[in-house]
Design an enzyme around this catalytic site. Structure first.
Site, PDB file in Angstrom:
ATOM      1  N   ASN A   1      46.439  35.383  48.021  1.00 21.67           N
ATOM      2  CA  ASN A   1      46.392  36.311  49.151  1.00 21.67           C
ATOM      3  C   ASN A   1      45.629  37.594  48.807  1.00 21.67           C
ATOM      4  O   ASN A   1      45.696  38.576  49.536  1.00 21.67           O
ATOM      5  CB  ASN A   1      47.814  36.659  49.629  1.00 21.67           C
ATOM      6  CG  ASN A   1      48.624  37.387  48.556  1.00 21.67           C
ATOM      7  OD1 ASN A   1      48.131  37.635  47.460  1.00 21.67           O
ATOM      8  ND2 ASN A   1      49.855  37.746  48.878  1.00 21.67           N
TER       9      ASN A   1
ATOM     10  N   GLU B   1      50.514  43.663  47.115  1.00 21.10           N
ATOM     11  CA  GLU B   1      50.379  42.659  48.160  1.00 21.10           C
ATOM     12  C   GLU B   1      49.582  43.228  49.343  1.00 21.10           C
ATOM     13  O   GLU B   1      49.382  44.448  49.436  1.00 21.10           O
ATOM     14  CB  GLU B   1      51.784  42.244  48.630  1.00 21.10           C
ATOM     15  CG  GLU B   1      52.676  41.648  47.525  1.00 21.10           C
ATOM     16  CD  GLU B   1      52.329  40.209  47.156  1.00 21.10           C
ATOM     17  OE1 GLU B   1      51.149  39.799  47.293  1.00 21.10           O
ATOM     18  OE2 GLU B   1      53.228  39.480  46.699  1.00 21.10           O
TER      19      GLU B   1
ATOM     20  N   ASP C   1      52.690  44.371  35.413  1.00 22.27           N
ATOM     21  CA  ASP C   1      53.885  44.280  36.262  1.00 22.27           C
ATOM     22  C   ASP C   1      55.023  43.567  35.539  1.00 22.27           C
ATOM     23  O   ASP C   1      54.819  42.969  34.471  1.00 22.27           O
ATOM     24  CB  ASP C   1      53.555  43.562  37.588  1.00 22.27           C
ATOM     25  CG  ASP C   1      52.639  42.362  37.405  1.00 22.27           C
ATOM     26  OD1 ASP C   1      52.617  41.784  36.292  1.00 22.27           O
ATOM     27  OD2 ASP C   1      51.939  41.997  38.354  1.00 22.27           O
TER      28      ASP C   1
ATOM     29  N   HIS D   1      46.107  39.556  46.223  1.00 19.00           N
ATOM     30  CA  HIS D   1      46.796  40.634  45.503  1.00 19.00           C
ATOM     31  C   HIS D   1      46.208  40.799  44.109  1.00 19.00           C
ATOM     32  O   HIS D   1      45.698  39.838  43.515  1.00 19.00           O
ATOM     33  CB  HIS D   1      48.328  40.444  45.481  1.00 19.00           C
ATOM     34  CG  HIS D   1      48.850  39.361  44.609  1.00 19.00           C
ATOM     35  ND1 HIS D   1      50.072  38.740  44.817  1.00 19.00           N
ATOM     36  CD2 HIS D   1      48.349  38.762  43.492  1.00 19.00           C
ATOM     37  CE1 HIS D   1      50.289  37.852  43.886  1.00 19.00           C
ATOM     38  NE2 HIS D   1      49.263  37.836  43.073  1.00 19.00           N
TER      39      HIS D   1
HETATM   40  P1  PGA Z   1      47.923  33.078  38.296  1.00 18.81           P
HETATM   41  O1  PGA Z   1      48.386  34.328  39.119  1.00 18.81           O
HETATM   42  O2  PGA Z   1      47.142  33.585  37.150  1.00 18.81           O
HETATM   43  O3  PGA Z   1      49.201  32.403  37.868  1.00 18.81           O
HETATM   44  O4  PGA Z   1      47.108  32.226  39.217  1.00 18.81           O
HETATM   45  C1  PGA Z   1      47.494  35.372  39.368  1.00 18.81           C
HETATM   46  C2  PGA Z   1      48.135  36.373  40.291  1.00 18.81           C
HETATM   47  O5  PGA Z   1      49.006  36.004  41.086  1.00 18.81           O
HETATM   48  O6  PGA Z   1      47.750  37.548  40.208  1.00 18.81           O
END
Ligand code: PGA
Length: 253
Positions: free
Chosen positions: A146, A153, A73, A148
């Site tokens: 959450n 999302e 992304d 995702h």
């Molecule tokens: P993080 O994010 O590795 O910074 O915890 C993971 C995500 O949001 O997919």
């Protein structure tokens, strides 16, 4: 629709888990006689894995010349002042600038500073590009609190392809730690879809720290895809490995 049980690997600590993931990536690259396509994630989770890859490259244990990468992304709408917040910068700075990868083979779903002029922009050309290049051999994923995966999302459809999406308030809050405050966090991104991710030949999902426990439990306890927890899409893939350091929270509770 077949439902598969992911391999679930609980490590004693993050360091051991990082070593496992980096060794798996190195093994995948080394065993491939020709080109190899990696799907890569950003965020805090994979940083030490990428450091291990840089170390392995410097000690000649791996060569990235035949590797292409496809990031999950990228934010939309960053101005040039915010270049260092882009996922392109993150990847260049953490990994690509430190190894012998051909930069022309490092792909993102959108350029970090692209202006999206038309609502008809075809983001799913990224899916076509991935397919044309032979598909992703190994996809690395983090997970949001959450549930995702990439920026898919809660509420994301299983058949989603690469597209422009809105970030939820929880994700904006979680990612504000990389910005001055939450107001600076872009509200949209272009992300591989759940369907895009499920096309990968092999997937490793990394979940570190107690903040990820609820999402991990939702994934491990689900018996089918549940839109409220996008990570449960992984139950539809036959070759998923979940890697965690949550030994105390998972084994002692
Ligand atoms: P993080 O994010 O590795 O910074 O915890 C993971 C995500 O949001 O997919």
């Amino acid at each position: 629709m077949n439902i598969y049980k992911p391999n679930f690997l609980i490590f004693k600590d993050k360091n051991e888990a990082d070593t496992f993931v980096s060794k798996t990536i190195i093994y995948t690259i080394n065993k491939s006689k020709s080109k190899i396509n990696l799907g890569l994630a950003t965020g805090s989770t994979p940083i030490d894995v990428y450091k291990n890859l840089v170390k392995a490259y410097k000690s000649e244990k791996v060569d990235f010349i035949k590797v292409s990468t496809f990031n999950l992304d990228e934010y939309v709408g960053l101005t040039s002042n915010y270049y260092k917040k882009s996922y392109r910068y993150f990847m260049d700075n953490t990994l690509f600038d430190k190894i012998n990868i051909n930069m022309n083979n490092t792909f993102f779903p959108i350029n970090w500073n692209a202006e999206i002029k038309s609502s008809r922009t075809k983001f799913n050309e990224y899916d076509e590009l991935i397919a044309k290049k032979g598909g992703i051999d190994l996809q690395i994923l983090g997970i949001g609190e959450n549930g995702h995966i990439a920026f898919n999302e809660p509420g994301t459809k299983l058949n989603s392809k690469t597209s422009k999406v809105n970030l939820t308030p929880e994700t904006i809050e979680a990612n504000s730690r990389f910005f001055k405050d939450a107001n600076e966090v872009p509200r949209t991104s272009v992300t591989m879809g759940l369907n895009t991710i499920l096309q990968a030949k092999k997937i490793i999902l990394i979940a570190y720290g107690d903040k990820k426990l609820n999402a991990l439990k939702a994934l491990l306890s689900a018996d089918s895809f549940n839109e409220e927890w996008p990570c449960t899409a992984l139950l539809l893939h036959p070759n998923v490995t979940i890697v965690t350091d949550l030994i105390n929270s998972i084994c002692l509770n």
